[in-house]
Design a protein around this motif. Sequence first.
Motif, PDB file in Angstrom:
ATOM      1  N   SER A  62      38.354  42.005  46.480  1.00 21.08           N
ATOM      2  CA  SER A  62      39.628  41.820  47.588  1.00 21.08           C
ATOM      3  C   SER A  62      40.961  42.065  47.128  1.00 21.08           C
ATOM      4  N   PHE A  63      41.186  42.349  45.788  1.00 20.20           N
ATOM      5  CA  PHE A  63      42.621  42.616  45.499  1.00 20.20           C
ATOM      6  C   PHE A  63      42.657  43.834  44.529  1.00 20.20           C
ATOM      7  N   GLY A  64      41.548  44.572  44.650  1.00 15.05           N
ATOM      8  CA  GLY A  64      41.530  45.864  43.625  1.00 15.05           C
ATOM      9  C   GLY A  64      41.855  45.861  42.188  1.00 15.05           C
ATOM     10  N   ILE A  65      41.437  44.565  41.547  1.00 14.61           N
ATOM     11  CA  ILE A  65      41.794  44.260  40.285  1.00 14.61           C
ATOM     12  C   ILE A  65      40.404  44.183  39.557  1.00 14.61           C
ATOM     13  N   SER A  66      40.638  44.239  38.174  1.00 12.47           N
ATOM     14  CA  SER A  66      39.682  44.298  37.138  1.00 12.47           C
ATOM     15  C   SER A  66      39.705  43.161  36.306  1.00 12.47           C
ATOM     16  N   ILE A  67      38.864  42.015  36.341  1.00  7.66           N
ATOM     17  CA  ILE A  67      39.173  41.005  35.644  1.00  7.66           C
ATOM     18  C   ILE A  67      38.110  41.029  34.318  1.00  7.66           C
ATOM     19  N   VAL A  87      45.951  37.004  39.785  1.00  7.56           N
ATOM     20  CA  VAL A  87      45.907  38.337  40.551  1.00  7.56           C
ATOM     21  C   VAL A  87      47.194  38.917  40.496  1.00  7.56           C
ATOM     22  N   ALA A  88      48.242  38.429  40.763  1.00  8.97           N
ATOM     23  CA  ALA A  88      49.599  39.086  40.788  1.00  8.97           C
ATOM     24  C   ALA A  88      49.926  39.793  39.561  1.00  8.97           C
ATOM     25  N   ARG A  89      49.571  38.976  38.350  1.00  7.43           N
ATOM     26  CA  ARG A  89      49.833  39.960  36.927  1.00  7.43           C
ATOM     27  C   ARG A  89      48.939  40.943  36.885  1.00  7.43           C
ATOM     28  N   LEU A  90      47.562  40.917  37.224  1.00  5.48           N
ATOM     29  CA  LEU A  90      46.838  42.078  37.122  1.00  5.48           C
ATOM     30  C   LEU A  90      47.156  43.184  38.112  1.00  5.48           C
ATOM     31  N   ARG A  91      47.421  42.733  39.308  1.00  9.96           N
ATOM     32  CA  ARG A  91      47.960  43.933  40.339  1.00  9.96           C
ATOM     33  C   ARG A  91      49.343  44.469  39.997  1.00  9.96           C
ATOM     34  N   GLU A  92      50.129  43.857  39.399  1.00  7.16           N
ATOM     35  CA  GLU A  92      51.360  44.380  38.690  1.00  7.16           C
ATOM     36  C   GLU A  92      51.208  45.387  37.495  1.00  7.16           C
TER      37      GLU A  92
END
Length: 100
Positions: A62-67, A87-92
């Motif tokens: 959904s947010f184009g991130i990798s956890i 999510v905000a931190r990983l997107r930043e």
Amino acid sequence: MNNAPTQPVAGTAVNTDGVQQEILRFLESRTQTAWLPDTDLFKDGGQSSLFAMELVVHLEKSFGISIRGTDLRLDNFRTVTVMTAMVARLREQTIGGPRG
């Protein structure tokens, strides 16, 4: 309905309200329960470890991130507020990632 990942735009702040609302929508659709952003989802029966992995996949898509790595700690999935911050931190990090 558009299921494409929300992609961050360089130079813009992450919309945490939108992230939080999407996570709440997903949780409600999967559990048939409305959740408050600061409810401990594990303590109150909203999640199992299997559901947490499903949530990881949903957040990534959904947010184009990798956890990965230390971000996979259970504590990062206890509340919607904590997930939103992650999510905000990983997107930043994705927006301002290494330049080379």
